[in-house]
Design a protein around this motif. Structure first.
Motif, PDB file in Angstrom:
ATOM      1  N   ALA A  25      -0.080  -1.526   0.718  1.00 36.78           N
ATOM      2  CA  ALA A  25      -0.879  -0.877   1.759  1.00 36.78           C
ATOM      3  C   ALA A  25      -0.118   0.323   2.325  1.00 36.78           C
ATOM      4  O   ALA A  25       1.120   0.388   2.247  1.00 36.78           O
ATOM      5  CB  ALA A  25      -1.188  -1.877   2.869  1.00 36.78           C
ATOM      6  N   PRO A  26      -0.854   1.280   2.906  1.00 37.38           N
ATOM      7  CA  PRO A  26      -0.171   2.458   3.469  1.00 37.38           C
ATOM      8  C   PRO A  26       0.897   2.112   4.504  1.00 37.38           C
ATOM      9  O   PRO A  26       1.929   2.786   4.587  1.00 37.38           O
ATOM     10  CB  PRO A  26      -1.319   3.252   4.096  1.00 37.38           C
ATOM     11  N   SER A  27       0.691   1.051   5.291  1.00 37.03           N
ATOM     12  CA  SER A  27       1.683   0.680   6.295  1.00 37.03           C
ATOM     13  C   SER A  27       2.996   0.254   5.664  1.00 37.03           C
ATOM     14  O   SER A  27       4.064   0.400   6.272  1.00 37.03           O
ATOM     15  CB  SER A  27       1.146  -0.448   7.175  1.00 37.03           C
ATOM     16  N   ALA A  28       2.959  -0.261   4.438  1.00 36.61           N
ATOM     17  CA  ALA A  28       4.173  -0.700   3.767  1.00 36.61           C
ATOM     18  C   ALA A  28       5.040   0.482   3.359  1.00 36.61           C
ATOM     19  O   ALA A  28       6.272   0.414   3.390  1.00 36.61           O
ATOM     20  CB  ALA A  28       3.826  -1.547   2.549  1.00 36.61           C
ATOM     21  N   VAL A  29       4.393   1.580   2.969  1.00 35.37           N
ATOM     22  CA  VAL A  29       5.122   2.759   2.501  1.00 35.37           C
ATOM     23  C   VAL A  29       5.375   3.738   3.641  1.00 35.37           C
ATOM     24  O   VAL A  29       6.186   4.654   3.510  1.00 35.37           O
ATOM     25  CB  VAL A  29       4.326   3.447   1.363  1.00 35.37           C
ATOM     26  N   GLY A  30       4.707   3.524   4.765  1.00 34.96           N
ATOM     27  CA  GLY A  30       4.827   4.451   5.885  1.00 34.96           C
ATOM     28  C   GLY A  30       6.245   4.767   6.333  1.00 34.96           C
ATOM     29  O   GLY A  30       6.553   5.930   6.621  1.00 34.96           O
TER      30      GLY A  30
END
Length: 524
Positions: free
Chosen positions: A262-267
């Motif tokens: 998810a985007p939050s993981a790579v944020g």
């Protein structure tokens, strides 16, 4: 027996009385001499010259008494005038030792500003020193650089204590006003000691590196190619080439992470690759200029450009390492999520059985909420890309007892989450320290302390707050020179990262190992 009033009279007042008496006595004596003079003349019978041509009468005339009277009055007037001047001078005196000369005590707000500035400066000095020392170790080894490592660790200890005092101060401890002032004094003193430790070793580090001598002198003292700017350039250029290749790989890794999670993981690593390229662009220009300066025999210019290039190379390494560490943490977290779910369900079942044995009337609101959280995590596992670290965070918070022990798998999960949060905050502050303030640094120091103490939940919370505060500082700071002609060599990133201590491209001073008095020694 001396009265209490006389005993209480200040020495300064006694001294003033003595001075006034000293001024008045000569005038009184002069007046008395003029009064006695006619009598002495009458007794001796000697003629006394007079200024007037009027005939003398028997006895003493009024004119004979005028001049002594005038002299006496003048003496008293002079004494009074001198006393008045001394009184006025005492009231307005600015010399040390008087009440009016004492500087006004700083207000609590002033003391807090000084403490924050001291914390930020000391933290910058420690971070810059660590960066340069990492390159020096690569060239000279652990044994020869041990004194500088020891000084750095001592400075870190002082700084950690200063941050701890500041954090307690922010929390209202101590409460008494005088004790709070002393706490701020302690913060400033600890920061000063940290800087002193680094300042004391800065010159020795330059001597070891051969940065304080001409190249031929360095070669004669330490062996051909072992010292001097030339040898340091070789190390920096080798690391630069390695990072240039790793940056390309990091970009591919980051793209793969975006597809899988998810985007939050790579944020947390968003923008790392672009920032690494910016640092490498700056390093390219500075290392090339350093090489040209060495060839031209301009040692001072070569040292300046070398230090600026080294700082950029180290920060590029932090950013590239950050991408690689994030990928490793996400893989580990994804593999740990199923076991953490099982462990959390076992924890909740044990908690229910314990409560049922204690009292059947007690509500089970918390286990019910935990069941909802665990069900949501299980649904995410089969619903597409998700954030494994955030999933572990929610699992451990739902099943764990605040302040209580966890099962093995849950404790492992909590530690993994906390280490990741601290690492992300550390990376961000390191490469943006030109803009990050004392508050974010203090929260990061708190997170490091809590992680070392084994409290993963507090470490995770403090690290998250540190990252948020640091991002806020960077947004408020902006990016000077970005997109302008002055930023063609990555100057904005160098200034933002604290590699340069000024925003002026032509006179930028590179930061170096040392405290406040030596960190900018390689200036123009």
């Amino acid at each position: 027996m001396t009265s209490s009033l006389l005993r209480a009279r200040p020495r300064r007042a006694t001294a003033h009385i003595r001075v006034r008496v000293t001024h008045a006595v000569p005038g009184a004596l002069a007046g008395a001499w003029w009064l006695v003079l006619p009598v002495m003349t009458a007794v001796s019978g000697a003629p006394v010259p007079v200024a007037s041509a009027a005939p003398q009468q028997g006895g003493t005339s009024a004119a004979d008494l005028v001049l002594p009277l005038v002299v006496g009055v003048a003496a008293l007037a002079l004494a009074g005038y001198g006393s008045l001047r001394r009184t006025r001078r005492a009231r307005t005196r600015t010399t040390p030792g008087t009440v009016s000369a004492r500087p006004a005590a700083p207000t609590p707000a002033d003391s807090e500003r000084q403490a924050r500035a001291a914390l930020r400066l000391a933290d910058d000095c420690v971070r810059t020193s660590e960066e340069e020392l990492s390159l020096v170790r690569e060239l000279f080894g652990e044994e020869r650089t041990e004194p500088f490592t020891h000084a750095l660790r001592a400075a870190e200890t002082e700084l950690s204590a200063a941050f701890a005092i500041w954090r307690r101060y922010e929390q209202g401890v101590p409460e008494e006003a005088g004790a709070r002032r002393q706490a701020l004094v302690g913060v400033i003193g600890r920061c000063a000691e940290a800087g002193r430790r680094l300042d004391a070793e800065a010159a020795a580090l330059d001597r070891l590196r051969g940065l304080d001598a001409a190249p031929r002198d360095a070669d004669r003292e330490g062996g051909q190619g072992s010292r001097g700017v030339g040898a340091a350039l070789v190390v920096a250029e080798e690391r630069f080439r390695e990072l240039a290749a790793r940056t390309v790989t990091a970009q591919e890794v980051l793209a793969a992470l975006r597809e899988r999670y998810a985007p939050s993981a790579v944020g947390p690593a968003a923008g790392y690759v672009e920032q690494a390229k910016d640092r490498l662009l700056f390093a390219t220009a500075r290392l090339n200029e350093a090489r040209q300066a060495v060839d031209a025999g301009d040692r001072e210019r070569a040292v300046r450009q070398l230090r600026a290039g080294e700082g950029a190379v180290v920060q590029a390494g932090v950013l590239v390492d950050g991408v690689e560490r994030l990928a490793a943490r996400l893989r580990e977290a994804a593999a740990l999520v199923p076991a953490a779910l099982t462990g959390a369900e076992a924890e909740l079942a044990a908690a229910r059985r314990g409560r049922e044995r204690t009292t059947a009337a007690q509500p089970h609101a918390r286990p019910a909420h935990a069941d909802v959280v665990l069900a949501a995590v299980r649904e995410e596992l089969t619903g597409g890309p998700y954030d494994p670290l955030d999933a572990l965070r929610r699992i451990t918070r739902a099943a764990g007892r605040p302040g209580g022990p966890r099962s093995g798998v849950l404790d492992t999960a909590a530690q993994l989450v906390a280490r990741g949060s601290v690492a992300v905050a550390e990376e961000f502050v390191s490469v943006h320290r030109g803009a990050v303030g004392a508050q974010a640094r203090a929260r990061l120091a708190e997170a490091v302390r809590e992680l070392a103490a084994g409290d993963a939940d507090r470490a995770d919370a403090a690290a998250g707050e540190a990252r948020e505060l640091a991002e806020r500082d960077v947004r408020a700071y902006g990016t000077p020179h970005l997109g302008t002609e002055g930023d063609t060599a990555g100057l904005a990133g160098a200034v933002l990262g604290g590699i340069l201590l000024t925003e002026t491209q032509d006179t930028g001073t590179p930061a170096a190992y040392g405290g406040p008095h030596t960190r900018s020694r390689h200036q123009d």
